[in-house]
Write a protein that holds these residues in place. Structure first.
Motif, PDB file in Angstrom:
ATOM      1  N   VAL A  41       0.844  -1.191   0.000  1.00 47.10           N
ATOM      2  CA  VAL A  41       0.000   0.000   0.000  1.00 47.10           C
ATOM      3  C   VAL A  41       0.879   1.241   0.000  1.00 47.10           C
ATOM      4  O   VAL A  41       1.729   1.408   0.883  1.00 47.10           O
ATOM      5  N   VAL A  42       0.661   2.118  -0.993  1.00 47.64           N
ATOM      6  CA  VAL A  42       1.417   3.367  -1.089  1.00 47.64           C
ATOM      7  C   VAL A  42       0.446   4.537  -1.155  1.00 47.64           C
ATOM      8  O   VAL A  42      -0.731   4.378  -1.484  1.00 47.64           O
ATOM      9  N   THR A  43       0.940   5.723  -0.818  1.00 47.67           N
ATOM     10  CA  THR A  43       0.205   6.966  -1.063  1.00 47.67           C
ATOM     11  C   THR A  43       1.112   7.853  -1.906  1.00 47.67           C
ATOM     12  O   THR A  43       2.308   7.971  -1.638  1.00 47.67           O
ATOM     13  N   CYS A  44       0.533   8.455  -2.943  1.00 49.12           N
ATOM     14  CA  CYS A  44       1.364   9.257  -3.851  1.00 49.12           C
ATOM     15  C   CYS A  44       0.469  10.136  -4.705  1.00 49.12           C
ATOM     16  O   CYS A  44      -0.755  10.117  -4.587  1.00 49.12           O
ATOM     17  N   SER A  45       1.075  10.901  -5.586  1.00 50.00           N
ATOM     18  CA  SER A  45       0.344  11.793  -6.479  1.00 50.00           C
ATOM     19  C   SER A  45       0.073  11.094  -7.808  1.00 50.00           C
ATOM     20  O   SER A  45       0.522   9.963  -8.045  1.00 50.00           O
ATOM     21  N   ARG A  46      -0.621  11.781  -8.682  1.00 50.14           N
ATOM     22  CA  ARG A  46      -0.897  11.226 -10.014  1.00 50.14           C
ATOM     23  C   ARG A  46       0.396  10.966 -10.777  1.00 50.14           C
ATOM     24  O   ARG A  46       0.475  10.047 -11.590  1.00 50.14           O
ATOM     25  N   GLU A  47       1.393  11.794 -10.513  1.00 51.75           N
ATOM     26  CA  GLU A  47       2.654  11.640 -11.236  1.00 51.75           C
ATOM     27  C   GLU A  47       3.292  10.285 -10.954  1.00 51.75           C
ATOM     28  O   GLU A  47       3.726   9.578 -11.855  1.00 51.75           O
ATOM     29  N   GLU A  48       3.358   9.903  -9.651  1.00 54.94           N
ATOM     30  CA  GLU A  48       3.935   8.601  -9.302  1.00 54.94           C
ATOM     31  C   GLU A  48       2.983   7.458  -9.668  1.00 54.94           C
ATOM     32  O   GLU A  48       3.423   6.360  -9.992  1.00 54.94           O
ATOM     33  N   THR A  49       1.675   7.734  -9.635  1.00 55.73           N
ATOM     34  CA  THR A  49       0.695   6.707 -10.004  1.00 55.73           C
ATOM     35  C   THR A  49       0.867   6.288 -11.455  1.00 55.73           C
ATOM     36  O   THR A  49       0.581   5.140 -11.822  1.00 55.73           O
ATOM     37  N   LYS A  50       1.364   7.200 -12.273  1.00 52.55           N
ATOM     38  CA  LYS A  50       1.569   6.872 -13.691  1.00 52.55           C
ATOM     39  C   LYS A  50       2.522   5.696 -13.860  1.00 52.55           C
ATOM     40  O   LYS A  50       2.451   4.955 -14.844  1.00 52.55           O
ATOM     41  N   VAL A  51       3.411   5.498 -12.879  1.00 49.40           N
ATOM     42  CA  VAL A  51       4.301   4.327 -12.903  1.00 49.40           C
ATOM     43  C   VAL A  51       3.483   3.046 -13.006  1.00 49.40           C
ATOM     44  O   VAL A  51       3.836   2.119 -13.757  1.00 49.40           O
ATOM     45  N   LEU A  52       2.374   2.992 -12.255  1.00 49.64           N
ATOM     46  CA  LEU A  52       1.549   1.783 -12.249  1.00 49.64           C
ATOM     47  C   LEU A  52       0.857   1.575 -13.595  1.00 49.64           C
ATOM     48  O   LEU A  52       0.624   0.435 -14.012  1.00 49.64           O
ATOM     49  N   LEU A  53       0.523   2.662 -14.273  1.00 48.70           N
ATOM     50  CA  LEU A  53      -0.170   2.553 -15.559  1.00 48.70           C
ATOM     51  C   LEU A  53       0.752   2.094 -16.679  1.00 48.70           C
ATOM     52  O   LEU A  53       0.287   1.535 -17.681  1.00 48.70           O
ATOM     53  N   GLU A  54       2.049   2.323 -16.504  1.00 52.11           N
ATOM     54  CA  GLU A  54       3.001   2.033 -17.579  1.00 52.11           C
ATOM     55  C   GLU A  54       3.960   0.894 -17.258  1.00 52.11           C
ATOM     56  O   GLU A  54       4.638   0.388 -18.152  1.00 52.11           O
ATOM     57  N   HIS A  55       4.039   0.482 -16.005  1.00 53.41           N
ATOM     58  CA  HIS A  55       5.034  -0.506 -15.585  1.00 53.41           C
ATOM     59  C   HIS A  55       4.781  -1.844 -16.283  1.00 53.41           C
ATOM     60  O   HIS A  55       3.672  -2.373 -16.256  1.00 53.41           O
ATOM     61  N   PRO A  56       5.787  -2.424 -16.911  1.00 56.49           N
ATOM     62  CA  PRO A  56       5.582  -3.668 -17.660  1.00 56.49           C
ATOM     63  C   PRO A  56       5.185  -4.861 -16.796  1.00 56.49           C
ATOM     64  O   PRO A  56       4.628  -5.841 -17.315  1.00 56.49           O
ATOM     65  N   ASP A  57       5.437  -4.799 -15.503  1.00 51.96           N
ATOM     66  CA  ASP A  57       5.097  -5.926 -14.633  1.00 51.96           C
ATOM     67  C   ASP A  57       3.698  -5.828 -14.041  1.00 51.96           C
ATOM     68  O   ASP A  57       3.260  -6.757 -13.346  1.00 51.96           O
ATOM     69  N   ILE A  58       2.992  -4.741 -14.281  1.00 52.69           N
ATOM     70  CA  ILE A  58       1.607  -4.624 -13.852  1.00 52.69           C
ATOM     71  C   ILE A  58       0.716  -5.192 -14.949  1.00 52.69           C
ATOM     72  O   ILE A  58       0.744  -4.741 -16.085  1.00 52.69           O
ATOM     73  N   LYS A  59      -0.103  -6.191 -14.605  1.00 54.78           N
ATOM     74  CA  LYS A  59      -0.950  -6.854 -15.596  1.00 54.78           C
ATOM     75  C   LYS A  59      -2.327  -6.223 -15.730  1.00 54.78           C
ATOM     76  O   LYS A  59      -2.990  -6.394 -16.755  1.00 54.78           O
ATOM     77  N   GLY A  60      -2.784  -5.546 -14.679  1.00 51.58           N
ATOM     78  CA  GLY A  60      -4.116  -4.961 -14.749  1.00 51.58           C
ATOM     79  C   GLY A  60      -4.288  -3.859 -13.726  1.00 51.58           C
ATOM     80  O   GLY A  60      -3.576  -3.792 -12.725  1.00 51.58           O
ATOM     81  N   ILE A  61      -5.261  -2.977 -14.010  1.00 56.78           N
ATOM     82  CA  ILE A  61      -5.562  -1.838 -13.155  1.00 56.78           C
ATOM     83  C   ILE A  61      -7.050  -1.873 -12.798  1.00 56.78           C
ATOM     84  O   ILE A  61      -7.897  -2.016 -13.678  1.00 56.78           O
ATOM     85  N   THR A  62      -7.339  -1.725 -11.516  1.00 56.33           N
ATOM     86  CA  THR A  62      -8.720  -1.520 -11.089  1.00 56.33           C
ATOM     87  C   THR A  62      -8.802  -0.149 -10.434  1.00 56.33           C
ATOM     88  O   THR A  62      -8.003   0.175  -9.554  1.00 56.33           O
ATOM     89  N   PHE A  63      -9.744   0.671 -10.884  1.00 58.55           N
ATOM     90  CA  PHE A  63      -9.801   2.089 -10.503  1.00 58.55           C
ATOM     91  C   PHE A  63     -11.220   2.476 -10.136  1.00 58.55           C
ATOM     92  O   PHE A  63     -12.189   2.019 -10.758  1.00 58.55           O
TER      93      PHE A  63
END
Length: 500
Positions: A202-224
């Motif tokens: 669990v992390v807390t961050c801004s949209r800028e750091e959250t973009k890492v999750l949207l682009e990271h090759p090891d993330i398979k899916g996003i639930t928002f």
């Protein structure tokens, strides 16, 4: 003042950031703590922890994974009062609403404990002569959850985490930076329940750091869960990077009020839906489309009942309406009310001057009602996300249904009527994804998908129910052929061998 840590690889860690978010108690306006804006490196480390934990966790038999979730359920119940107070203090929900938030996390956990049955695939012997086919459902890897401020327990730990983990995936949660305390505490309960390190982060961050999750090759899916503008961006960005996405977004839920309704009971249902959780939920009823014949009586009764709502601090068990969650949104709602006045709507109940004795610095807005709202007014089209209800007047059922379906959002839609004919016609023809007949908040129990439509949802598979299991797994189909003694001698194989 407490500086919160983030949760990564099984432990609470001090962030190296120099930027912190102020956390407030919305009932008092007081600063209660600081949440870190985790660095990009820390977000990536959380992803790495989840990736490292995945092979072992996904190889753990599903029955053993669900045993941990059974223990999580027990811990949620054991800590119910503590978690309820956390939700009330950081979010502003009244005691009963905050308790319900935690109970919904329990409900989602119960859905996850059914994984041994709901992850089952299908099989068919002799799908083609001598060929047997089996379909399995398998985990995919690391998922990311991006959480809003309004349900600190239910959304991250009812809608997102439990089924994700039960299916054998690992998770990085981006908790709401202004209401992270509940999520961080529940992460500790998962650890106490026996969840291996790295499976949940669990992390807390801004949209800028959250973009890492949207682009990271090891993330398979996003639930928002969040606004439509952000949800559409997340859907486009993450899908463009090859990820599976479900984005649950904002709404403008309408109720069609027919002239045959029992007036007092109908208004009570509307009051609960419109002003519960201070209107800060995507299933809140924000517009009533009322047949003209009863519109005056409906508005009169609406004002009468709304004035009786007890407004107070979240943790007082007699409070029926709590504060807005944070100051910036409080000011946005006040600006929206002012906009409605300028657009020409009739403000028949004004909640802007709400003051709670002893809590004068709290972010309180009383029940607010606009009458004679039209479709050319922004308050009639767009979500206000607060305790503000708009009344639109129509001649009949057909005009009302057409008006409702003209809205670009379609999370929920409701009809209040005693007519079976009109109820059936409404259910058949409404655009709403979740439909209520004399039910002001048509949210199904967690074993059924939370199914918004139109600009209220982007993706293919909704959260909860069987959709959740499909979203957090991918299917693998295995076809098997065993040769008898005669077939072993064959030297030619058809191009369509076993397929027709």
């Amino acid at each position: 003042m407490e500086k919160l840590k983030f949760f990564s690889n099984g432990e609470y860690r001090e962030s190296q950031t120099t930027v912190y978010y102020e956390l407030h108690n919305p009932s008092t306006g007081e600063v209660t703590g600081m949440a870190p804006r985790c660095t990009e490196a820390e977000v990536k480390e959380a992803v790495e922890a989840a990736k490292a934990a995945y092979p072992s966790w996904s190889a753990t038999p599903v029955a053993k994974r669900t045993q941990i979730l059974y223990r999580v359920r027990e811990l949620l119940m054991e800590h119910m009062e503590e978690l309820t107070m956390l939700v009330a203090r950081e979010n502003g929900k009244t005691w009963s609403e905050a308790e319900g938030d935690v109970l919904k996390a329990k409900e989602g956990t119960e859905l996850a404990t059914q994984a041994p049955s709901l992850m089952m695939g299908d099989s068919l012997m002799d799908a083609s002569s001598g060929f047997d086919t089996v379909q399995y459902r398998e985990p995919m890897g690391v998922f990311a959850g991006i959480v809003p401020v309004n349900f600190p327990a239910m959304i991250p730990f009812g809608w997102m985490t439990p089924v994700c983990l039960a299916c054998g995936n690992t998770m990085v949660l981006k908790a709401a930076s202004l209401t992270p305390m509940t999520a961080l505490r529940i992460a500790g309960l998962y650890k106490e329940a026996g969840l291996p390190d790295g499976v949940l982060n669990v992390v807390t961050c801004s949209r800028e750091e959250t973009k890492v999750l949207l682009e990271h090759p090891d993330i398979k899916g996003i639930t928002f869960v969040g606004s439509t503008a952000v949800g559409k961006y997340i859907y486009e960005t993450a899908a463009g990077n090859g990820k599976r996405v479900q984005a649950l977004c904002q709404a403008k839920n309408h109720a069609l009020i027919m002239k045959d309704v029992p007036l007092e009971r109908t208004v009570a249902g509307v009051i609960n839906s419109a002003f519960g959780c201070a209107g800060q939920r995507c299933m809140a009823l924000s517009c009533c489309v009322v047949e003209e014949d009863i519109a005056d009586a409906f508005v009169e009764e609406l004002i009468r009942q709304a004035k009786e709502i007890k407004i107070g601090p979240a943790w007082e068990k007699t409070s029926k309406l709590g504060p807005i969650t944070y100051e910036a949104h409080y000011k946005e709602i006040l600006a929206d009310i002012e906009k409605g006045i300028k657009e020409g709507a009739s403000l028949v109940l004004d909640g802007r001057d709400c003051v709670v004795k002893g809590y004068e610095n709290g972010y309180f807005i009383g029940p607010t009602v606009f009458d004679h709202v039209s479709e050319d007014m922004s308050i009639g089209r767009e979500e206000i996300f607060g305790p503000v209800l708009c009344v639109k007047r129509v001649k009949n059922f057909e005009e009302g249904l057409s008006l409702m379906n003209g809205n670009p959002y379609a999370n929920g839609s409701v009809i209040f009527t005693q007519s079976g004919y009109y109820a059936r016609e409404f259910v058949r023809h409404t655009d709403g994804g979740m439909v209520g007949v004399n039910v002001g908040i048509p949210v199904p129990i967690g074993f059924v998908p939370f199914a918004g439509h139109k600009n209220s949802f982007f993706g293919d598979l909704h959260c909860l129910g069987k959709d959740a299991y499909r979203f957090f797994t991918e299917s693998k189909c295995v076809t098997t052929r065993w040769f008898d003694e005669e077939e072993k001698k064959n030297k030619e194989v058809s191009t369509w061998d076993g397929t027709i």
